[in-house]
Scaffold this active site. Structure first.
Site, PDB file in Angstrom:
ATOM      1  N   HIS A   1      30.866-119.758  30.278  1.00 29.01           N
ATOM      2  CA  HIS A   1      30.590-119.245  29.207  1.00 29.01           C
ATOM      3  C   HIS A   1      30.737-119.838  27.978  1.00 29.01           C
ATOM      4  O   HIS A   1      31.712-120.416  27.664  1.00 29.01           O
ATOM      5  CB  HIS A   1      31.114-117.564  29.328  1.00 29.01           C
ATOM      6  CG  HIS A   1      30.826-116.768  27.937  1.00 29.01           C
ATOM      7  ND1 HIS A   1      31.680-116.636  27.026  1.00 29.01           N
ATOM      8  CD2 HIS A   1      29.632-116.299  27.577  1.00 29.01           C
ATOM      9  CE1 HIS A   1      31.205-116.105  26.152  1.00 29.01           C
ATOM     10  NE2 HIS A   1      30.043-115.700  26.404  1.00 29.01           N
TER      11      HIS A   1
ATOM     12  N   GLU B   1      28.675 -94.607  24.366  1.00 24.95           N
ATOM     13  CA  GLU B   1      29.634 -94.716  25.212  1.00 24.95           C
ATOM     14  C   GLU B   1      29.421 -96.268  25.661  1.00 24.95           C
ATOM     15  O   GLU B   1      28.330 -96.712  26.503  1.00 24.95           O
ATOM     16  CB  GLU B   1      29.600 -93.804  26.344  1.00 24.95           C
ATOM     17  CG  GLU B   1      30.694 -93.872  27.515  1.00 24.95           C
ATOM     18  CD  GLU B   1      30.325 -92.915  28.355  1.00 24.95           C
ATOM     19  OE1 GLU B   1      29.813 -93.106  29.584  1.00 24.95           O
ATOM     20  OE2 GLU B   1      31.018 -91.771  28.266  1.00 24.95           O
TER      21      GLU B   1
ATOM     22  N   LYS C   1      39.915-129.074  21.699  1.00 26.71           N
ATOM     23  CA  LYS C   1      39.981-128.775  23.241  1.00 26.71           C
ATOM     24  C   LYS C   1      38.516-128.885  24.017  1.00 26.71           C
ATOM     25  O   LYS C   1      38.103-129.231  24.903  1.00 26.71           O
ATOM     26  CB  LYS C   1      40.464-127.299  23.522  1.00 26.71           C
ATOM     27  CG  LYS C   1      41.493-127.125  24.441  1.00 26.71           C
ATOM     28  CD  LYS C   1      42.318-126.132  24.904  1.00 26.71           C
ATOM     29  CE  LYS C   1      42.267-124.984  24.187  1.00 26.71           C
ATOM     30  NZ  LYS C   1      42.911-123.690  24.716  1.00 26.71           N
ATOM     31  N   ASP C   2      37.526-128.329  23.005  1.00 24.93           N
ATOM     32  CA  ASP C   2      36.137-128.287  23.622  1.00 24.93           C
ATOM     33  C   ASP C   2      35.440-129.673  23.723  1.00 24.93           C
ATOM     34  O   ASP C   2      34.792-130.021  24.505  1.00 24.93           O
ATOM     35  CB  ASP C   2      35.154-127.231  23.075  1.00 24.93           C
ATOM     36  CG  ASP C   2      35.571-125.758  23.365  1.00 24.93           C
ATOM     37  OD1 ASP C   2      36.536-125.569  24.154  1.00 24.93           O
ATOM     38  OD2 ASP C   2      35.038-124.787  22.564  1.00 24.93           O
TER      39      ASP C   2
ATOM     40  N   ARG D   1      24.168 -88.531  10.171  1.00 22.61           N
ATOM     41  CA  ARG D   1      25.544 -89.243  10.006  1.00 22.61           C
ATOM     42  C   ARG D   1      25.793 -90.351  10.507  1.00 22.61           C
ATOM     43  O   ARG D   1      26.830 -91.156  10.036  1.00 22.61           O
ATOM     44  CB  ARG D   1      26.502 -87.989  10.525  1.00 22.61           C
ATOM     45  CG  ARG D   1      26.561 -86.739   9.915  1.00 22.61           C
ATOM     46  CD  ARG D   1      27.328 -85.709  10.834  1.00 22.61           C
ATOM     47  NE  ARG D   1      26.830 -85.739  12.168  1.00 22.61           N
ATOM     48  CZ  ARG D   1      27.763 -85.482  13.108  1.00 22.61           C
ATOM     49  NH1 ARG D   1      28.966 -85.456  13.093  1.00 22.61           N
ATOM     50  NH2 ARG D   1      27.121 -85.149  14.428  1.00 22.61           N
TER      51      ARG D   1
ATOM     52  N   GLU E   1      42.455-123.230  32.984  1.00 18.19           N
ATOM     53  CA  GLU E   1      41.211-123.071  32.021  1.00 18.19           C
ATOM     54  C   GLU E   1      40.606-124.572  32.102  1.00 18.19           C
ATOM     55  O   GLU E   1      41.178-125.663  32.131  1.00 18.19           O
ATOM     56  CB  GLU E   1      41.924-123.281  30.490  1.00 18.19           C
ATOM     57  CG  GLU E   1      41.132-123.351  29.267  1.00 18.19           C
ATOM     58  CD  GLU E   1      41.719-123.060  28.091  1.00 18.19           C
ATOM     59  OE1 GLU E   1      41.121-122.396  27.148  1.00 18.19           O
ATOM     60  OE2 GLU E   1      42.847-123.665  27.751  1.00 18.19           O
TER      61      GLU E   1
ATOM     62  N   LYS F   1      33.341-111.567  32.513  1.00 17.06           N
ATOM     63  CA  LYS F   1      33.270-111.028  30.804  1.00 17.06           C
ATOM     64  C   LYS F   1      32.041-110.121  30.555  1.00 17.06           C
ATOM     65  O   LYS F   1      31.125-110.283  31.098  1.00 17.06           O
ATOM     66  CB  LYS F   1      33.193-112.308  30.089  1.00 17.06           C
ATOM     67  CG  LYS F   1      34.379-113.145  30.226  1.00 17.06           C
ATOM     68  CD  LYS F   1      34.173-114.748  29.425  1.00 17.06           C
ATOM     69  CE  LYS F   1      35.195-115.738  29.616  1.00 17.06           C
ATOM     70  NZ  LYS F   1      35.060-116.619  28.829  1.00 17.06           N
TER      71      LYS F   1
ATOM     72  N   HIS G   1      33.359-122.343  28.716  1.00 17.19           N
ATOM     73  CA  HIS G   1      34.715-122.235  29.026  1.00 17.19           C
ATOM     74  C   HIS G   1      34.667-121.361  30.532  1.00 17.19           C
ATOM     75  O   HIS G   1      33.935-120.679  30.847  1.00 17.19           O
ATOM     76  CB  HIS G   1      35.575-121.223  28.372  1.00 17.19           C
ATOM     77  CG  HIS G   1      35.798-121.873  26.993  1.00 17.19           C
ATOM     78  ND1 HIS G   1      35.543-121.062  25.972  1.00 17.19           N
ATOM     79  CD2 HIS G   1      35.722-123.071  26.512  1.00 17.19           C
ATOM     80  CE1 HIS G   1      35.836-121.909  24.684  1.00 17.19           C
ATOM     81  NE2 HIS G   1      35.959-122.973  25.185  1.00 17.19           N
TER      82      HIS G   1
ATOM     83  N   TYR H   1      34.954-109.317  23.753  1.00 21.50           N
ATOM     84  CA  TYR H   1      34.639-109.511  25.263  1.00 21.50           C
ATOM     85  C   TYR H   1      35.757-108.891  25.973  1.00 21.50           C
ATOM     86  O   TYR H   1      36.949-109.232  25.914  1.00 21.50           O
ATOM     87  CB  TYR H   1      34.158-110.783  25.773  1.00 21.50           C
ATOM     88  CG  TYR H   1      35.009-111.888  25.524  1.00 21.50           C
ATOM     89  CD1 TYR H   1      35.832-112.533  26.460  1.00 21.50           C
ATOM     90  CD2 TYR H   1      34.767-112.485  24.396  1.00 21.50           C
ATOM     91  CE1 TYR H   1      36.397-113.505  26.191  1.00 21.50           C
ATOM     92  CE2 TYR H   1      35.754-113.724  24.225  1.00 21.50           C
ATOM     93  CZ  TYR H   1      36.481-114.156  25.033  1.00 21.50           C
ATOM     94  OH  TYR H   1      37.183-115.374  24.945  1.00 21.50           O
TER      95      TYR H   1
ATOM     96  N   GLN I   1      41.781-107.199  29.861  1.00 26.64           N
ATOM     97  CA  GLN I   1      42.060-107.938  28.598  1.00 26.64           C
ATOM     98  C   GLN I   1      40.944-107.867  27.692  1.00 26.64           C
ATOM     99  O   GLN I   1      39.822-107.785  28.392  1.00 26.64           O
ATOM    100  CB  GLN I   1      42.437-109.142  28.903  1.00 26.64           C
ATOM    101  CG  GLN I   1      42.916-110.273  27.883  1.00 26.64           C
ATOM    102  CD  GLN I   1      43.434-111.582  28.102  1.00 26.64           C
ATOM    103  OE1 GLN I   1      44.218-111.567  29.061  1.00 26.64           O
ATOM    104  NE2 GLN I   1      43.011-112.534  27.344  1.00 26.64           N
TER     105      GLN I   1
END
Length: 184
Positions: free
Chosen positions: A121, A28, A171-172, A23, A145, A70, A61, A134, A46
């Protein structure tokens, strides 16, 4: 659940067990007790999910004041995921490692990547599209940031661009070099 050391101190590959039949399968992905027993965080605050096209490069980042650990999983597609150790006291300070993440690795196993607080990351999408999920150990803190340039000459990360110019955010594009960066 199998916890695997990586070339970077404290960064771990996590391979949950998959249980399958005709199936489909079940796994987990997170268990507070199993994570705590293995020295991993038992609480996340989050969840973030991104969808990106081939050639999108996100990162590198990190956050000051409220750093985020993360737990990264590629839900669809294929990404080349990079972690850079920014912890000045670490034996791996300034070193990076990259990981091919897919929904199932080439051996048919599920893989998640644990990147602790104090790391930058980023990832590059290698497939036509990719979805990445993540979990983070702290909330997003816009004032803290920061971004290290993906093509920083000191880090010299050999991104597998295969002749394409990566698509990066505005931004990057304003990220700092490793030498100029506000590090934790």
């Amino acid at each position: 659940m199998q916890i695997i050391d990586t070339p970077l101190f404290d960064v771990k590959l996590i391979r949950p067990r998959r249980f399958g039949d005709d199936r489909g399968w079940f796994a987990e992905m997170f268990n507070t007790q199993a994570f705590a027993a293995n020295g991993l965080p038992a609480q996340f605050v989050q969840d973030n999910q991104s969808f990106s096209a081939k050639g999108v490069l996100r990162g590198l980042h990190y956050q000051l004041e409220r750093p985020q650990g993360k737990l990264v999983r590629c839900l669809s597609g294929h990404i080349w995921d990079v972690a850079v150790d920014l912890r000045r006291e670490s034996p791996d300070f300034g070193k990076w490692a990259a990981f091919d993440l897919k929904p199932l690795n080439d051996a048919g196993e599920l893989e998640l990547l644990w990147i602790p607080e104090g790391f930058a990351h980023g990832f590059l999408v290698l497939s036509e599209t990719a979805e990445v999920l993540y979990k983070t150990t702290d909330l997003y803190h816009p004032l803290g940031e920061r971004c290290v340039k993906w093509d920083d000459p000191t880090l010299a990360i050999p991104w597998p661009l295969e002749g394409i110019t990566p698509s990066i955010s505005g931004k990057d594009a304003l990220g700092k070099t490793f030498a100029e960066a506000d590090l934790p």
